[in-house]
Design an enzyme around this catalytic site. Structure first.
Site, PDB file in Angstrom:
ATOM      1  N   SER A 151       0.821  -1.207   0.000  1.00  0.00           N
ATOM      2  CA  SER A 151       0.000   0.000   0.000  1.00  0.00           C
ATOM      3  C   SER A 151       0.861   1.266   0.000  1.00  0.00           C
ATOM      4  O   SER A 151       1.642   1.482  -0.907  1.00  0.00           O
ATOM      5  CB  SER A 151      -0.972  -0.037   1.185  1.00  0.00           C
ATOM      6  OG  SER A 151      -1.931   0.966   1.099  1.00  0.00           O
ATOM      7  N   ASP A 185      -2.918   5.942  -4.126  1.00  0.00           N
ATOM      8  CA  ASP A 185      -1.751   5.274  -3.555  1.00  0.00           C
ATOM      9  C   ASP A 185      -1.396   4.075  -4.438  1.00  0.00           C
ATOM     10  O   ASP A 185      -2.079   3.795  -5.424  1.00  0.00           O
ATOM     11  CB  ASP A 185      -2.027   4.876  -2.101  1.00  0.00           C
ATOM     12  CG  ASP A 185      -3.132   3.846  -1.959  1.00  0.00           C
ATOM     13  OD1 ASP A 185      -3.981   3.748  -2.865  1.00  0.00           O
ATOM     14  OD2 ASP A 185      -3.150   3.131  -0.937  1.00  0.00           O
ATOM     15  N   ASP A 221      -1.732   0.865  -4.421  1.00  0.00           N
ATOM     16  CA  ASP A 221      -2.680  -0.213  -4.707  1.00  0.00           C
ATOM     17  C   ASP A 221      -4.099   0.303  -4.948  1.00  0.00           C
ATOM     18  O   ASP A 221      -5.035  -0.461  -5.082  1.00  0.00           O
ATOM     19  CB  ASP A 221      -2.659  -1.288  -3.626  1.00  0.00           C
ATOM     20  CG  ASP A 221      -3.212  -0.815  -2.293  1.00  0.00           C
ATOM     21  OD1 ASP A 221      -3.057   0.378  -1.981  1.00  0.00           O
ATOM     22  OD2 ASP A 221      -3.772  -1.649  -1.551  1.00  0.00           O
TER      23      ASP A 221
END
Length: 465
Positions: free
Chosen positions: A103, A248, A250
């Site tokens: 992430s 971000d 992901d």
């Protein structure tokens, strides 16, 4: 660096805490948990996806091999957003899913995010069961003639986009009439192709791509907060864009930039989307304890209730289901729309946000995004991190002392320590993903929010030293 094991996944620095042995152990434990599950009959089917980090392909190969050797059938969908994998689990009637992504963590980190058959992060109970298997070493391995199989399917990102376009209240033809010029910063992550493509299909007249080559080498710290977005904010204004979109790595978090280069803010992503959606469908809303009071105010405007759960997608979803919420999410830019799936989804957020802004412009004869933000309650947040001192006192003990000190205020201990004052609040909690304490505050001015955060940072550090 210790390994971070939580509802947010198995996360660590590659080659230090996240080693081949660790990856193998937890992947095999997950496969064992699936095979022994009540809902699974035969070989479990697992969806596998990853973000663009340089370590992603190698880790994906390892994880796929372990899953197959543990008797699972794998559908590898390649580079994909976290919500895309979640939706693919549902669409493919799979038993689970694995997303290889850390992430918002820096490039040296990676992680396993694990999903159940609902395409959702493992619940606390499910996670404990899986972790117990890893710790005891009670793991299954398939015999040579019972290995699973693996196939590739690269269609799911496009199918995800089609789900956004199919939402009845998202109308690309009305968006196209606005001729939006949009800057997209995908930080070289999994959104590098899909986010610009979605914007164009939603009717954007021009899309300026920044960090959209998919290299996985982040041009700046990938967490979409103001201190990391200064260049992107300046570029949005300099290029004369109507707004900027930042995701971000992901693509489960969405932040927005106004035309003048100021931050619309990740906190207001959910607020704006919820305000729009509640006009389409009434019902309760849910955020987490670290989210802005603005959502509570918007809910009240629509005559519905707002509830707060512990930080973490799985925790918020649990409350959403309990309260039958129509929309929810987290103040970090995560939007969850049950009509599509129970997962934070920046692509869904983009569709809702663009339509919300478009409708407001049509109602008001135009206007800028910075003007649109003014229709929402004005709160200011400060988000700070404090590294845990080595050999210091227990964080939990420090929280208990602060709880006693502020016993006359409204105190919540369900997730760390939150203290609600009349006009402000502070939330202190140990991170699930890093060895830090996060300190979130909110007030009616940025200066007041910063001062409150600094005050509690000092108080906490004194108790930990």
């Amino acid at each position: 660096m210790s390994l971070m094991v939580s509802v947010s996944g198995i996360r660590g620095i590659v080659g230090e805490s996240l080693t081949p042995a660790v990856l193998t152990k937890f992947t095999q434990a997950y496969a064992t948990w699936l095979k022994r599950g009540k809902e699974c009959s035969g070989a479990p089917k697992v969806i596998l996806g990853r973000d663009t980090r340089p370590t992603g392909q190698v880790i994906s190969d390892l994880v796929q091999s372990v899953l197959v050797q543990s008797g699972c059938n794998v559908m590898n969908i390649g580079v994909a957003t976290t919500p895309t994998v979640e939706i693919a689990v549902i669409d493919e009637n799979a038993d689970g899913g694995v997303i290889i992504t850390a992430s918002h963590n820096p490039v040296e980190w990676n992680a396993l995010k694990l999903l159940n058959s609902k395409g959702e992060f493992l619940t606390a109970t499910e996670g404990k069961e899986m972790i117990a298997l890893a710790e005891t070493g009670d793991l299954d391995s398939a015999t040579w003639n019972n290995f699973g199989i693996s196939i590739s399917d690269a269609s799911h990102m496009e199918r995800h986009v089609e789900k956004v376009l199919a939402l009845p209240y998202v109308k690309p033809e009305t968006l196209a009439a606005q001729k939006y010029k949009i800057l997209v910063d995908a930080v070289e992550g999994a959104g590098s192709e899909v986010v610009p493509a979605l914007c164009r299909k939603l009717g954007a007249a021009e899309v300026i791509e920044v960090g959209c080559k998919g290299s996985g080498l982040f041009p700046h710290n990938p967490e979409p907060i103001e201190e990391n977005l200064q260049e992107t904010m300046a570029m949005t204004a300099a290029e004369g864009c109507d707004f900027g979109i930042i995701v971000d790595p992901d693509v489960d978090r969405l932040a927005l930039i106004c035309e003048d280069g100021t931050l619309f803010g990740e906190e207001y992503t959910l607020v704006a989307c919820a305000d729009f959606y509640l006009k389409q469908k009434k019902g309760t809303v849910v955020n987490n304890l670290s989210s802005s009071r603005a959502l509570r105010d918007v809910a009240a405007k629509h005559g519905v209730e707002c509830f707060s759960g512990k930080v973490g997608e799985a925790n918020v979803i649990e409350v959403m289901k309990e309260k039958n919420a129509v929309i929810g999410g987290e103040g970090n830019g995560g939007v969850i729309l049950p009509d599509v799936h129970y997962g934070r989804d920046a692509l869904i957020g983009i569709g809702l946000f663009m339509q919300a802004f478009c409708d407001w412009q049509k109602e008001n004869g135009g206007g800028k995004l910075s003007d649109f933000k003014k229709i929402f309650p004005a709160y200011f947040m400060s988000k700070q991190k404090m590294k845990l001192p080595s050999g210091g006192a227990s964080v939990d003990d420090a929280f208990k002392k602060l709880e006693a000190k502020y016993a006359n205020e409204q105190v919540t201990t369900a997730d760390g320590l939150k203290i609600d004052f009349a006009e402000t609040w502070v939330h202190l909690r140990k991170s699930n993903t890093e060895p830090i304490v996060r300190i979130y505050t909110e007030a009616k001015s940025k200066a007041e929010a910063d001062a409150l955060a600094e005050r509690f940072s000092r108080e906490l550090l004194e108790l930990l030293s």
